[in-house]
Design an enzyme around this catalytic site. Structure first.
Site, mmCIF file in Angstrom:
data_model
loop_
_atom_site.group_PDB
_atom_site.id
_atom_site.type_symbol
_atom_site.label_atom_id
_atom_site.label_comp_id
_atom_site.label_asym_id
_atom_site.label_seq_id
_atom_site.Cartn_x
_atom_site.Cartn_y
_atom_site.Cartn_z
ATOM 1 N N HIS A 70 0.808 -1.006 0.025
ATOM 2 C CA HIS A 70 -0.099 0.057 -0.001
ATOM 3 C C HIS A 70 0.949 1.177 0.015
ATOM 4 O O HIS A 70 2.118 1.100 -0.176
ATOM 5 C CB HIS A 70 -0.825 -0.054 1.328
ATOM 6 C CG HIS A 70 -0.268 -0.428 2.306
ATOM 7 N ND1 HIS A 70 0.688 0.427 3.110
ATOM 8 C CD2 HIS A 70 -0.293 -1.334 3.271
ATOM 9 C CE1 HIS A 70 1.192 0.205 4.120
ATOM 10 N NE2 HIS A 70 0.705 -1.131 4.387
ATOM 11 N N GLU A 71 0.174 2.551 0.119
ATOM 12 C CA GLU A 71 0.957 3.644 0.240
ATOM 13 C C GLU A 71 2.245 3.689 1.068
ATOM 14 O O GLU A 71 3.169 4.403 1.032
ATOM 15 C CB GLU A 71 0.086 4.677 0.297
ATOM 16 C CG GLU A 71 -0.511 5.457 -0.851
ATOM 17 C CD GLU A 71 0.520 5.699 -1.945
ATOM 18 O OE1 GLU A 71 1.276 6.416 -1.714
ATOM 19 O OE2 GLU A 71 0.604 5.092 -2.964
ATOM 20 N N HIS A 73 4.238 1.186 2.274
ATOM 21 C CA HIS A 73 5.175 0.660 1.614
ATOM 22 C C HIS A 73 5.768 1.105 0.396
ATOM 23 O O HIS A 73 6.953 1.459 0.332
ATOM 24 C CB HIS A 73 4.795 -0.802 1.124
ATOM 25 C CG HIS A 73 4.082 -1.766 2.017
ATOM 26 N ND1 HIS A 73 2.871 -2.173 2.127
ATOM 27 C CD2 HIS A 73 4.941 -2.474 3.001
ATOM 28 C CE1 HIS A 73 2.705 -3.040 2.948
ATOM 29 N NE2 HIS A 73 3.840 -3.322 3.690
ATOM 30 N N SER A 222 -2.197 -0.275 6.607
ATOM 31 C CA SER A 222 -1.581 -1.494 7.071
ATOM 32 C C SER A 222 -2.226 -2.419 5.977
ATOM 33 O O SER A 222 -3.580 -2.177 5.479
ATOM 34 C CB SER A 222 -2.214 -1.926 8.239
ATOM 35 O OG SER A 222 -2.085 -3.240 8.657
HETATM 36 P P1 AMP Z 1 4.792 -5.278 6.431
HETATM 37 O O1 AMP Z 1 4.534 -5.850 4.810
HETATM 38 O O2 AMP Z 1 3.343 -5.027 7.177
HETATM 39 O O3 AMP Z 1 5.825 -6.238 7.161
HETATM 40 O O4 AMP Z 1 5.600 -3.971 6.297
HETATM 41 C C1 AMP Z 1 6.695 -3.838 5.813
HETATM 42 C C2 AMP Z 1 7.493 -2.526 5.990
HETATM 43 O O5 AMP Z 1 6.815 -1.652 5.774
HETATM 44 C C3 AMP Z 1 7.849 -2.578 7.451
HETATM 45 O O6 AMP Z 1 9.014 -1.848 7.663
HETATM 46 C C4 AMP Z 1 6.544 -1.568 8.150
HETATM 47 O O7 AMP Z 1 7.040 -0.933 9.043
HETATM 48 C C5 AMP Z 1 6.309 -0.592 6.817
HETATM 49 N N1 AMP Z 1 4.894 0.020 7.059
HETATM 50 C C6 AMP Z 1 3.897 -0.730 6.960
HETATM 51 N N2 AMP Z 1 2.714 0.119 7.087
HETATM 52 C C7 AMP Z 1 3.383 1.172 7.337
HETATM 53 C C8 AMP Z 1 2.819 2.585 7.469
HETATM 54 N N3 AMP Z 1 1.634 2.630 7.342
HETATM 55 N N4 AMP Z 1 3.632 3.545 7.001
HETATM 56 C C9 AMP Z 1 4.946 3.649 6.958
HETATM 57 N N5 AMP Z 1 5.721 2.173 6.866
HETATM 58 C C10 AMP Z 1 4.910 1.292 6.839
#
Ligand code: AMP
Length: 334
Positions: A70-71, A73, A222
């Site tokens: 998403h935005e 990432h 998220s």
């Molecule tokens: P995930 O795919 O949820 O494991 O997230 C991958 C990376 O993206 C991790 O470093 C997360 O902290 C980051 N991330 C996820 N959601 C957000 C967000 N809303 N804002 C900034 N970084 C994010």
């Protein structure tokens, strides 16, 4: 090297033009816009090794994800893109960091749109392995231990989660040989533990954190927001509202911050709050009433069937308020 079905083609051939009827001039041909080549996709260790070997002219940044991009990432990727010569994105749903009753099997899988986001953001290489590629000898007997910081807050709610997370982060840092790694402030405890691992175990990588990206109404982005019904989503807004209310009381000190945040949460009985804490950002211990300086206001709870987390770094004190900043930490040797 392999590419996935559904990936954007690297180039699009123009269809053959119909010959113009006799006596007429040919219709003008519209210029074909060049289509940016997509990232190379590596599924295996060999494919990754070969693709990584091409990224020689400049430094390499990695953004590790579980997919369903998403935005938030995209912002990590774009930040990395601006600062590094090459960007590698990993897409891996790591079974080691999911508990037996957690959402591994229903976690959203959106590979084609993930690739589109990576293509638009100018990613060089996507490493998207399956668990047998990462854990080639089966369940790893040796794992990274998160230590005591891995047993509080999220670690208390999700036993073993941070050991599993650090184990895969260590492996992905080794496999991608990145110079810099970008993580979101959204997962504050994860970020802290990765920094500790990198420092304590002398990983030659620089860790950069990126502030949380939010929807216009404040909800932290998220992948798990996809699980929320419309009414869940309304309910979920209480988390970010509570953080903002806490930050607005920053000048008055810790108990005022906690009280302001709690007063928002108690008005939303459909959010089952697991914890709301104001802690020191590097020890994760509750800050005492006399504390002034940087603190982390963090909240977790269940809305419908979805567990959500959010946090806000806060400056506690006379000119206090929210602190959302990029930060770099150099590890030894980086
Ligand atoms: P995930 O795919 O949820 O494991 O997230 C991958 C990376 O993206 C991790 O470093 C997360 O902290 C980051 N991330 C996820 N959601 C957000 C967000 N809303 N804002 C900034 N970084 C994010």
């Amino acid at each position: 090297m392999s590419t996935q079905p559904g990936m954007p083609a690297a180039s699009v051939a123009a269809p053959p033009a119909d010959p113009a009827p006799p006596g007429t001039s040919p219709a003008p041909v519209a210029p074909v816009a060049p289509v940016a080549a997509g990232p190379v996709v590596a599924r295996t260790r060999d494919e990754l090794r070969m693709a990584r070997r091409q990224l020689t002219d400049g430094d390499v940044a990695v953004v590790m994800t579980m997919g369903a991009l998403h935005e938030g990432h995209a912002t990590l990727i774009e930040t990395a893109r601006q600062r590094a010569a090459h960007v590698v994105v990993t897409i891996f749903l790591n079974p080691l960091q999911f508990g037996p009753r957690e959402d591994l099997s229903r976690y959203p899988r959106t590979f084609d749109s993930d690739m589109e986001i990576c293509r638009r953001a100018g990613v060089d290489l996507v490493f998207a392995p399956t668990p047998d590629v990462i854990y080639q000898d089966g369940d790893p007997g040796v794992r990274v231990s998160a230590g005591p910081l891995g047993n509080v807050l999220e670690g208390q709610a999700r036993p073993g989660h941070f050991d599993g997370m650090l184990t895969v982060v260590a492996k992905l840092l080794h496999l991608t040989r990145a110079d810099t790694a970008y993580y979101g402030q959204k997962d504050a405890q994860q970020l802290l533990l990765i920094r500790r691992m990198v420092g304590d175990l002398d990983f030659p990588v620089r860790v950069v954190s990126v502030p949380t990206v939010r929807e216009a109404d404040g909800l932290a982005m998220s992948s798990r927001n996809m699980y929320l019904t419309d009414s869940d989503r309304e309910t979920a807004l209480c988390l970010s509202r509570a953080l903002r209310a806490g930050a607005a009381a920053a000048a008055e000190g810790p108990s005022a911050i906690r009280r302001a945040a709690r007063s928002v949460l108690v008005r939303e009985p459909l959010a089952l709050i697991d914890y709301l804490v104001l802690v020191h950002p590097s020890t994760l211990e509750d800050v005492p009433e006399w504390y002034r300086g940087e603190a982390l206001l963090a909240v977790a709870g269940r809305v419908g069937t979805t567990r959500l987390i959010d946090n806000l770094p806060i400056s506690v004190g006379p000119s206090g308020g929210p602190l959302e900043v990029f930060s770099d930490v150099d590890s030894a040797g980086a």
